[in-house]
Design a protein around this motif. Structure first.
Motif, PDB file in Angstrom:
ATOM      1  N   ARG A 165      36.324  30.695  31.328  1.00 17.72           N
ATOM      2  CA  ARG A 165      36.581  31.800  30.386  1.00 17.72           C
ATOM      3  C   ARG A 165      35.624  32.956  30.635  1.00 17.72           C
ATOM      4  NH1 ARG A 165      36.960  27.595  26.683  1.00 17.72           N
ATOM      5  NH2 ARG A 165      34.917  28.129  25.847  1.00 17.72           N
ATOM      6  N   ARG A 166      34.352  32.648  30.879  1.00 18.85           N
ATOM      7  CA  ARG A 166      33.354  33.705  31.110  1.00 18.85           C
ATOM      8  C   ARG A 166      33.652  34.467  32.402  1.00 18.85           C
ATOM      9  NH1 ARG A 166      32.320  32.446  26.553  1.00 18.85           N
ATOM     10  NH2 ARG A 166      30.293  32.618  25.556  1.00 18.85           N
ATOM     11  N   VAL A 167      34.031  33.738  33.432  1.00 18.42           N
ATOM     12  CA  VAL A 167      34.351  34.393  34.708  1.00 18.42           C
ATOM     13  C   VAL A 167      35.552  35.299  34.535  1.00 18.42           C
ATOM     14  CG1 VAL A 167      35.192  33.988  37.069  1.00 18.42           C
ATOM     15  CG2 VAL A 167      33.275  32.634  36.173  1.00 18.42           C
ATOM     16  N   GLU A 168      36.595  34.822  33.877  1.00 21.48           N
ATOM     17  CA  GLU A 168      37.800  35.633  33.682  1.00 21.48           C
ATOM     18  C   GLU A 168      37.533  36.832  32.787  1.00 21.48           C
ATOM     19  OE1 GLU A 168      40.934  32.974  32.461  1.00 21.48           O
ATOM     20  OE2 GLU A 168      40.691  31.782  34.300  1.00 21.48           O
ATOM     21  N   ARG A 173      40.130  39.658  42.396  1.00 20.68           N
ATOM     22  CA  ARG A 173      39.226  40.034  43.497  1.00 20.68           C
ATOM     23  C   ARG A 173      37.766  40.071  43.054  1.00 20.68           C
ATOM     24  NH1 ARG A 173      40.716  41.733  48.366  1.00 20.68           N
ATOM     25  NH2 ARG A 173      38.991  43.199  48.574  1.00 20.68           N
ATOM     26  N   GLY A 174      37.524  40.285  41.780  1.00 24.98           N
ATOM     27  CA  GLY A 174      36.154  40.357  41.292  1.00 24.98           C
ATOM     28  C   GLY A 174      35.594  39.038  40.794  1.00 24.98           C
ATOM     29  N   ARG A 175      36.427  38.032  40.708  1.00 27.20           N
ATOM     30  CA  ARG A 175      35.988  36.768  40.102  1.00 27.20           C
ATOM     31  C   ARG A 175      34.966  35.975  40.910  1.00 27.20           C
ATOM     32  NH1 ARG A 175      41.741  35.358  37.284  1.00 27.20           N
ATOM     33  NH2 ARG A 175      41.482  36.909  35.626  1.00 27.20           N
ATOM     34  N   PRO A 176      35.041  35.953  42.248  1.00 25.02           N
ATOM     35  CA  PRO A 176      33.986  35.204  42.954  1.00 25.02           C
ATOM     36  C   PRO A 176      32.578  35.733  42.644  1.00 25.02           C
ATOM     37  CG  PRO A 176      35.834  35.552  44.418  1.00 25.02           C
ATOM     38  CD  PRO A 176      36.101  36.372  43.173  1.00 25.02           C
ATOM     39  N   LEU A 177      32.444  37.045  42.479  1.00 26.48           N
ATOM     40  CA  LEU A 177      31.138  37.601  42.136  1.00 26.48           C
ATOM     41  C   LEU A 177      30.818  37.391  40.657  1.00 26.48           C
ATOM     42  CD1 LEU A 177      28.746  39.046  43.412  1.00 26.48           C
ATOM     43  CD2 LEU A 177      29.834  41.226  42.777  1.00 26.48           C
ATOM     44  N   ALA A 178      31.836  37.403  39.810  1.00 26.01           N
ATOM     45  CA  ALA A 178      31.633  37.200  38.372  1.00 26.01           C
ATOM     46  C   ALA A 178      31.084  35.818  38.051  1.00 26.01           C
ATOM     47  CB  ALA A 178      32.937  37.447  37.622  1.00 26.01           C
ATOM     48  N   VAL A 179      31.241  34.881  38.972  1.00 25.60           N
ATOM     49  CA  VAL A 179      30.643  33.551  38.805  1.00 25.60           C
ATOM     50  C   VAL A 179      29.158  33.688  38.491  1.00 25.60           C
ATOM     51  CG1 VAL A 179      29.941  31.527  40.169  1.00 25.60           C
ATOM     52  CG2 VAL A 179      32.330  32.285  40.178  1.00 25.60           C
ATOM     53  N   PHE A 180      28.502  34.623  39.117  1.00 29.59           N
ATOM     54  CA  PHE A 180      27.063  34.781  38.948  1.00 29.59           C
ATOM     55  C   PHE A 180      26.707  35.440  37.617  1.00 29.59           C
ATOM     56  CE2 PHE A 180      27.991  34.023  43.306  1.00 29.59           C
ATOM     57  CZ  PHE A 180      27.070  33.044  43.625  1.00 29.59           C
ATOM     58  N   ASP A 181      27.639  36.199  37.050  1.00 30.33           N
ATOM     59  CA  ASP A 181      27.425  36.728  35.698  1.00 30.33           C
ATOM     60  C   ASP A 181      27.476  35.590  34.686  1.00 30.33           C
ATOM     61  OD1 ASP A 181      27.260  39.380  36.650  1.00 30.33           O
ATOM     62  OD2 ASP A 181      29.443  39.575  36.589  1.00 30.33           O
ATOM     63  N   ARG A 204      36.721  27.593  45.325  1.00 33.85           N
ATOM     64  CA  ARG A 204      37.666  27.761  46.438  1.00 33.85           C
ATOM     65  C   ARG A 204      38.946  28.433  45.963  1.00 33.85           C
ATOM     66  NH1 ARG A 204      36.485  21.998  49.478  1.00 33.85           N
ATOM     67  NH2 ARG A 204      34.633  22.763  50.552  1.00 33.85           N
ATOM     68  N   ASP A 205      39.410  28.059  44.784  1.00 32.71           N
ATOM     69  CA  ASP A 205      40.604  28.681  44.208  1.00 32.71           C
ATOM     70  C   ASP A 205      40.349  30.164  43.925  1.00 32.71           C
ATOM     71  OD1 ASP A 205      43.326  28.461  43.053  1.00 32.71           O
ATOM     72  OD2 ASP A 205      42.275  28.908  41.171  1.00 32.71           O
ATOM     73  N   LEU A 206      39.190  30.477  43.373  1.00 33.62           N
ATOM     74  CA  LEU A 206      38.844  31.883  43.115  1.00 33.62           C
ATOM     75  C   LEU A 206      38.833  32.684  44.414  1.00 33.62           C
ATOM     76  CD1 LEU A 206      35.899  31.742  40.526  1.00 33.62           C
ATOM     77  CD2 LEU A 206      38.308  32.246  40.082  1.00 33.62           C
ATOM     78  N   ALA A 251      40.381  35.868  50.264  1.00 29.27           N
ATOM     79  CA  ALA A 251      39.472  35.515  51.364  1.00 29.27           C
ATOM     80  C   ALA A 251      40.259  34.857  52.495  1.00 29.27           C
ATOM     81  CB  ALA A 251      38.389  34.563  50.868  1.00 29.27           C
ATOM     82  N   LYS A 252      39.894  35.211  53.723  1.00 32.35           N
ATOM     83  CA  LYS A 252      40.550  34.598  54.894  1.00 32.35           C
ATOM     84  C   LYS A 252      40.142  33.138  55.056  1.00 32.35           C
ATOM     85  CE  LYS A 252      41.388  38.717  57.617  1.00 32.35           C
ATOM     86  NZ  LYS A 252      40.738  39.919  57.172  1.00 32.35           N
ATOM     87  N   ASN A 253      38.914  32.824  54.691  1.00 29.14           N
ATOM     88  CA  ASN A 253      38.404  31.455  54.756  1.00 29.14           C
ATOM     89  C   ASN A 253      37.853  31.093  53.382  1.00 29.14           C
ATOM     90  OD1 ASN A 253      37.165  29.019  55.265  1.00 29.14           O
ATOM     91  ND2 ASN A 253      35.745  29.804  56.807  1.00 29.14           N
ATOM     92  N   PRO A 254      38.728  30.798  52.411  1.00 31.84           N
ATOM     93  CA  PRO A 254      38.248  30.549  51.049  1.00 31.84           C
ATOM     94  C   PRO A 254      37.304  29.355  50.942  1.00 31.84           C
ATOM     95  CG  PRO A 254      40.625  30.163  51.205  1.00 31.84           C
ATOM     96  CD  PRO A 254      40.177  30.716  52.510  1.00 31.84           C
ATOM     97  N   ALA A 255      37.533  28.314  51.731  1.00 27.61           N
ATOM     98  CA  ALA A 255      36.669  27.139  51.658  1.00 27.61           C
ATOM     99  C   ALA A 255      35.260  27.469  52.148  1.00 27.61           C
ATOM    100  CB  ALA A 255      37.257  25.988  52.464  1.00 27.61           C
TER     101      ALA A 255
END
Length: 188
Positions: free
Chosen positions: A69-72, A79-87, A132-134, A140-144
């Motif tokens: 919920r916080r990431v979303e 596109r911004g969610r992988p970085l939002a993980v750190f927020d 990986r889903d995010l 991402a070309k290589n999400p894993a």
């Protein structure tokens, strides 16, 4: 179907184990702080280990739901969610109730073949799958591979915040994550 007494025991144990560790808290303390009879505990759990597994399941469910919920909320655009993980991590490690990662503690206190250790690993696997889903949804070309790198940064930030008291660890990790994301073509 859950019972209120069972939920009370799990929530009490979750709080105590999170604060003091699994081996340091005995069932007598859980019983006392929950205000239930010993028989109530054993009517719901065959052993302390079974209670610990229930605690880990509850913590996993609550934490992952909160985290997602916080990431979303931080990044409505995928596109911004992988970085939002750190927020989300930053909010967690700066919280007054932050006591480190319960799953790392469980893995440290119980050996690799123990069901408790395996339950801790399952949580970490689910968090990595989420990353990986995010990364895949972000394009991402290589999400894993990207998720593996982001996961290492996130885990390191949590460890530094807990062990060394670096409350800015998630922000530092976010700056490093920006480099990984830029190299993956996801940041400008």
């Amino acid at each position: 179907m859950t019972s209120p007494k069972r939920d009370l025991l799990i929530d009490t144990a979750l709080r105590l184990f999170g604060r003091h560790g699994f081996h340091a808290v005995g069932v007598d303390r859980v019983i006392e702080e929950a205000g239930v009879a010993r028989m109530t505990l054993y009517n719901h759990f065959k052993s302390k280990d079974e209670l610990i597994l229930a605690v880990l399941r509850r913590r996993d469910e609550r934490f992952r739901n909160w985290f997602m919920r916080r990431v979303e909320r931080a990044a409505p655009d995928p596109r911004g969610r992988p970085l939002a993980v750190f927020d989300a991590l930053d909010e967690w490690v700066r919280g007054d109730d932050f006591t480190g990662c319960m799953f790392v503690a469980a893995a440290a206190e119980y050996g690799g073949d123990d069901p408790i250790h395996r339950a801790a690993g399952e949580h970490k696997d689910l968090m990595l799958a989420y990353l990986r889903d995010l990364c895949a949804k972000a394009g991402a070309k290589n999400p894993a591979g990207l998720a593996d790198g982001l996961n290492l940064l996130a885990e390191g930030a949590v460890a530094m915040a807990h062990v060394a008291g670096h409350r800015d660890a998630a922000r530092t990790a976010k700056a490093a994550a920006e480099v990984l994301l830029r190299d993956a073509g996801l940041q400008g």
